[in-house]
Write a protein that holds these residues in place. Structure first.
Motif, PDB file in Angstrom:
ATOM      1  N   ASP A  20       0.842  -1.202   0.000  1.00 12.73           N
ATOM      2  CA  ASP A  20       0.000   0.000   0.000  1.00 12.73           C
ATOM      3  C   ASP A  20       0.874   1.249   0.000  1.00 12.73           C
ATOM      4  OD1 ASP A  20      -2.221  -1.596   0.161  1.00 12.73           O
ATOM      5  OD2 ASP A  20      -2.835  -0.943   2.156  1.00 12.73           O
ATOM      6  N   TRP A  21       0.372   2.320  -0.561  1.00 12.23           N
ATOM      7  CA  TRP A  21       1.027   3.618  -0.423  1.00 12.23           C
ATOM      8  C   TRP A  21      -0.024   4.698  -0.257  1.00 12.23           C
ATOM      9  CZ3 TRP A  21      -1.021   6.465  -4.213  1.00 12.23           C
ATOM     10  CH2 TRP A  21      -1.187   5.934  -5.491  1.00 12.23           C
ATOM     11  N   TYR A  22       0.412   5.829   0.270  1.00 10.39           N
ATOM     12  CA  TYR A  22      -0.469   6.975   0.502  1.00 10.39           C
ATOM     13  C   TYR A  22       0.187   8.234  -0.041  1.00 10.39           C
ATOM     14  CZ  TYR A  22      -3.097   4.096   3.805  1.00 10.39           C
ATOM     15  OH  TYR A  22      -3.855   3.112   4.373  1.00 10.39           O
ATOM     16  N   VAL A  23      -0.618   9.110  -0.621  1.00 11.31           N
ATOM     17  CA  VAL A  23      -0.189  10.476  -0.926  1.00 11.31           C
ATOM     18  C   VAL A  23      -0.910  11.369   0.068  1.00 11.31           C
ATOM     19  CG1 VAL A  23      -0.209  12.370  -2.582  1.00 11.31           C
ATOM     20  CG2 VAL A  23       0.287  10.028  -3.351  1.00 11.31           C
ATOM     21  N   VAL A  24      -0.155  11.946   0.978  1.00 10.92           N
ATOM     22  CA  VAL A  24      -0.710  12.676   2.110  1.00 10.92           C
ATOM     23  C   VAL A  24      -0.718  14.172   1.818  1.00 10.92           C
ATOM     24  CG1 VAL A  24      -0.342  13.254   4.546  1.00 10.92           C
ATOM     25  CG2 VAL A  24      -0.032  10.893   3.745  1.00 10.92           C
ATOM     26  N   TYR A  25      -1.870  14.806   2.051  1.00 10.17           N
ATOM     27  CA  TYR A  25      -2.048  16.239   1.848  1.00 10.17           C
ATOM     28  C   TYR A  25      -2.102  16.946   3.203  1.00 10.17           C
ATOM     29  CZ  TYR A  25      -3.750  15.280  -2.977  1.00 10.17           C
ATOM     30  OH  TYR A  25      -3.896  14.889  -4.292  1.00 10.17           O
ATOM     31  N   GLN A  26      -1.369  18.031   3.334  1.00 15.20           N
ATOM     32  CA  GLN A  26      -1.373  18.825   4.560  1.00 15.20           C
ATOM     33  C   GLN A  26      -1.909  20.223   4.282  1.00 15.20           C
ATOM     34  OE1 GLN A  26       2.410  20.224   6.000  1.00 15.20           O
ATOM     35  NE2 GLN A  26       1.775  20.198   8.146  1.00 15.20           N
ATOM     36  N   GLU A  27      -2.840  20.688   5.128  1.00 17.18           N
ATOM     37  CA  GLU A  27      -3.327  22.060   5.021  1.00 17.18           C
ATOM     38  C   GLU A  27      -2.196  23.030   5.362  1.00 17.18           C
ATOM     39  OE1 GLU A  27      -6.711  22.466   7.530  1.00 17.18           O
ATOM     40  OE2 GLU A  27      -7.943  21.049   6.369  1.00 17.18           O
TER      41      GLU A  27
END
Length: 275
Positions: free
Chosen positions: A178-185
């Motif tokens: 699995d992989w994630y593309v993480v978004y930060q405000e």
């Protein structure tokens, strides 16, 4: 999903008593990225990105809490997928799900168990780890076996979001591919979204043809810890980013408490869920 990972006050069941298990120790933090750090013990920019999200979510306070419980009402395509209460130790080493229909899922640190034995086991192991992981994600970004790389920021409706890609060591969880593309405000520094693939029960090549994203909304501060009380799920692509909504979940009755170990014991009249 990770373990997830890749989810109460004790709810009683006439047929689901428990046997005590030994508790697992807390995980140490490992800070790494695929190409290594920048030398001399310094934290790389990619790891600093992950740490900044954890700090914004007050991970230090999260770690002082033994356990957390919350109600979840989850649906996809207008169809109910899960409704009940999820409890876990904050280090994710024990998880319990008490579903509205009376079935109970327990991860005791060694195995996953479903009670009663004749309950439908379809997606039981997936449910066991996935939703708890999504809830705990802002506090697990530098867990052992996590690897980070920085990506270009994304602009959504004129708002800028910083991004990083999270991958895992081969030995981590049920689905290390699995992989994630993480978004930060950018302003609050909180977790905004995470695009992901689901390789559990599939393979990476197939999963990468159908990525999705979870968007975290309606944050509330519970005991000093920011927690999203609404999730929306979307189609996602590397080129188009977050797209049309396909599901949603409401999160309520979030409680931090000192859970007793026996809450996570294997229930009687339960069966082991291996896959």
């Amino acid at each position: 999903m990770k373990k997830f990972f890749l989810a109460i006050v004790v709810l009683t069941s006439l047929s689901c008593n428990q046997n005590q298990k030994k508790e697992a120790p807390s995980n140490d933090i490992i800070m790494s990225e695929p190409d290594g750090g920048i030398g001399d013990g310094a934290v790389s920019p990619a790891v600093a990105f992950a740490q900044d999200i954890e700090q914004a979510h007050n991970k230090e306070q999260w770690n002082t809490q033994r356990a957390v419980s919350f109600n979840i009402d989850l649906s996809f395509g207008g169809k109910k997928q899960l409704k009940g209460k999820i409890t876990s130790l904050t280090n994710s080493s024990r998880i319990r799900i008490d579903q509205e229909d009376g079935t109970i899922l327990v991860y005791d640190g060694e195995g996953v168990y479903l009670c009663p034995k004749d309950a439908d086991s379809n997606r039981a192991r997936f449910n066991m780890f996935t939703w708890q992981y999504f809830f705990a994600l802002p506090f697990k970004l530098t867990d052992p076996g996590t690897n980070w790389e920085i990506m270009e920021p994304s602009v959504i409706d004129k708002d800028t979001f910083y991004r990083g890609k999270l991958t895992f060591d081969d030995t981590i969880g049920d689905a290390p591919d699995d992989w994630y593309v993480v978004y930060q405000e950018a302003n609050s520094r909180l977790l905004h979204a995470a695009a992901y693939i689901v390789t559990f029960g599939s393979n990476k090549e197939k999963a990468e043809k159908n990525p999705h994203a979870i968007v975290y909304r309606d944050y509330k501060v519970i005991d000093g810890i920011p927690v999203a009380t609404k999730w929306t799920f979307h189609n996602w692509s590397m080129d188009e980013g977050i797209q049309d909504q396909i599901g949603e979940a409401s999160i309520s009755d979030i409680i931090f408490f000192n859970a007793k170990s026996e809450l996570f014991d294997r229930p009687e009249n339960s069966k082991s869920i291996e896959k």
